[in-house]
Every structure is written in structure tokens, then in C-alpha cells.
Design a protein around this motif. Structure first.
Motif, mmCIF file in Angstrom:
data_model
loop_
_atom_site.group_PDB
_atom_site.id
_atom_site.type_symbol
_atom_site.label_atom_id
_atom_site.label_comp_id
_atom_site.label_asym_id
_atom_site.label_seq_id
_atom_site.Cartn_x
_atom_site.Cartn_y
_atom_site.Cartn_z
ATOM 1 N N GLN A 42 0.847 -1.180 0.000
ATOM 2 C CA GLN A 42 0.000 0.000 0.000
ATOM 3 C C GLN A 42 0.886 1.235 0.000
ATOM 4 O O GLN A 42 1.661 1.451 0.929
ATOM 5 N N ALA A 43 0.747 2.011 -1.058
ATOM 6 C CA ALA A 43 1.475 3.263 -1.170
ATOM 7 C C ALA A 43 0.615 4.388 -0.591
ATOM 8 O O ALA A 43 -0.617 4.260 -0.528
ATOM 9 N N VAL A 50 -2.447 -6.376 -4.384
ATOM 10 C CA VAL A 50 -1.689 -7.623 -4.328
ATOM 11 C C VAL A 50 -0.408 -7.450 -5.143
ATOM 12 O O VAL A 50 -0.391 -6.745 -6.159
ATOM 13 N N VAL A 51 0.653 -8.074 -4.660
ATOM 14 C CA VAL A 51 1.930 -8.063 -5.378
ATOM 15 C C VAL A 51 2.244 -9.464 -5.906
ATOM 16 O O VAL A 51 2.485 -9.655 -7.090
ATOM 17 N N SER A 52 2.213 -10.436 -4.999
ATOM 18 C CA SER A 52 2.572 -11.799 -5.373
ATOM 19 C C SER A 52 2.027 -12.759 -4.327
ATOM 20 O O SER A 52 1.869 -12.394 -3.168
ATOM 21 N N CYS A 53 1.737 -13.988 -4.766
ATOM 22 C CA CYS A 53 1.197 -15.000 -3.861
ATOM 23 C C CYS A 53 1.818 -16.344 -4.198
ATOM 24 O O CYS A 53 2.250 -16.575 -5.344
ATOM 25 N N ILE A 54 1.827 -17.224 -3.208
ATOM 26 C CA ILE A 54 2.314 -18.584 -3.436
ATOM 27 C C ILE A 54 1.377 -19.536 -2.726
ATOM 28 O O ILE A 54 0.991 -19.324 -1.568
ATOM 29 N N VAL A 96 4.339 0.363 1.798
ATOM 30 C CA VAL A 96 4.437 -0.568 2.913
ATOM 31 C C VAL A 96 4.015 -1.937 2.388
ATOM 32 O O VAL A 96 2.944 -2.065 1.784
ATOM 33 N N TYR A 97 4.868 -2.915 2.607
ATOM 34 C CA TYR A 97 4.606 -4.271 2.123
ATOM 35 C C TYR A 97 4.130 -5.131 3.285
ATOM 36 O O TYR A 97 4.750 -5.157 4.350
ATOM 37 N N GLY A 120 0.613 -9.672 8.702
ATOM 38 C CA GLY A 120 1.748 -9.118 9.423
ATOM 39 C C GLY A 120 1.613 -7.605 9.543
ATOM 40 O O GLY A 120 0.692 -6.994 9.009
ATOM 41 N N GLN A 121 2.581 -6.989 10.206
ATOM 42 C CA GLN A 121 2.490 -5.567 10.523
ATOM 43 C C GLN A 121 2.980 -4.664 9.405
ATOM 44 O O GLN A 121 2.754 -3.471 9.448
ATOM 45 N N GLY A 122 3.627 -5.191 8.402
ATOM 46 C CA GLY A 122 4.109 -4.383 7.290
ATOM 47 C C GLY A 122 5.546 -3.951 7.456
ATOM 48 O O GLY A 122 6.025 -3.735 8.575
ATOM 49 N N THR A 123 6.228 -3.810 6.335
ATOM 50 C CA THR A 123 7.589 -3.315 6.329
ATOM 51 C C THR A 123 7.717 -2.287 5.204
ATOM 52 O O THR A 123 7.229 -2.510 4.098
ATOM 53 N N GLN A 124 8.349 -1.163 5.496
ATOM 54 C CA GLN A 124 8.418 -0.059 4.550
ATOM 55 C C GLN A 124 9.525 -0.284 3.527
ATOM 56 O O GLN A 124 10.674 -0.554 3.894
ATOM 57 N N VAL A 125 9.182 -0.142 2.268
ATOM 58 C CA VAL A 125 10.157 -0.162 1.183
ATOM 59 C C VAL A 125 10.123 1.209 0.518
ATOM 60 O O VAL A 125 9.068 1.659 0.057
#
Length: 129
Positions: A42-43, A50-54, A96-97, A120-125
Motif C-alpha cells: 500500500q502506497a 496484491v503483489v505476489s502469492c504462493i 508498505v509491504y 503481518g504488521q508491514g515493512t516499509q520499502v
């Protein structure tokens, strides 16, 4: 299941990062390998996407067009961890991913955030020169 996302940071355009999603406390009877894993982002001022899934059973993968060929999703069930390798990063990848996990997600539904129960809580890229 509880998820902990990590690995974000500030990187220059063209750079790389590897995000990790570590899981703990899986529901009784369902180990990590039963869960499908999704990465979303989320920008600022934008909707989560969605970005990617497995998948859980056959490890099938999904990528949005914008990241296909640049990002790679993987999982190590022995370590209860999923990964998202981000290569050739662009400023537009800044967000935030979040990682998410869900049980019994059929392939056709894997790209939808509503399919996932655990986040999860997210991580900033941040991609910037």
C-alpha cells in the motif's frame, strides 16, 4: 498464525531487497505448509494491492504484471518463512509491504486480500535516489 514481516528499507532505483515473512503459532493441526502466502503493498494515498502469492499445496505462484520478472516469491516451510525478492526496484515500488497467510485458499482466489485471515504488521520499502 502470527506473521512478522521484515527486510524493508531505503534503496536506490535499480537496487534489491529481500523481504521475509516469519510465521509462528500456527493453528493446531495446520503447519505452515498448509498456508497460502500473499504479499500486498500500500502506497500513500492508494489502495492496497496484491503483489505476489504462493500456494500451499503445489507452490503455484501469482504476480501482478508490474512486478513480474523483477520480484520472486518463495517459501521455506522448514523455517516457517516466506520471502519476496525484489530486484530492479523502481520509485513506483515504494510502499508498505504486508504479508498475509490463509488456509484453504483456492487458486482462483489467491490474489484477493479477503481470502487471507492473518496479516503481518508491514515493512516499509522506499525506492529513491
Amino acid at each position: 498464525v502470527q506473521l512478522q514481516a521484515s527486510g524493508g528499507g531505503l534503496v536506490q532505483p535499480g537496487g534489491s531487497l529481500r523481504l521475509s515473512c516469519a510465521a509462528s503459532g500456527a493453528v493446531s493441526g495446520f503447519s505452515f505448509d498448509y498456508y497460502a502466502i500473499g504479499w500486498f503493498r500500500q502506497a500513500p494515498g492508494k489502495e492496497r494491492e496484491v503483489v505476489s502469492c504462493i500456494g500451499s499445496s503445489d507452490g503455484s505462484t501469482f504476480y501482478i504484471d508490474f512486478v513480474r520478472g523483477r520480484f520472486t516469491i518463495s517459501r521455506d516451510d522448514a523455517k516457517n518463512t516466506a520471502y519476496l525478492q525484489l530486484n530492479s526496484l523502481k520509485p513506483e515500488d515504494t510502499a508498505v509491504y504486508y504479508c498475509a497467510a490463509g488456509l484453504r485458499i483456492i487458486v482462483s482466489m489467491i490474489r484477493f486480500s479477503s481470502s487471507y485471515d492473518n496479516w503481518g504488521q508491514g515493512t516499509q520499502v522506499t525506492v529513491s535516489s
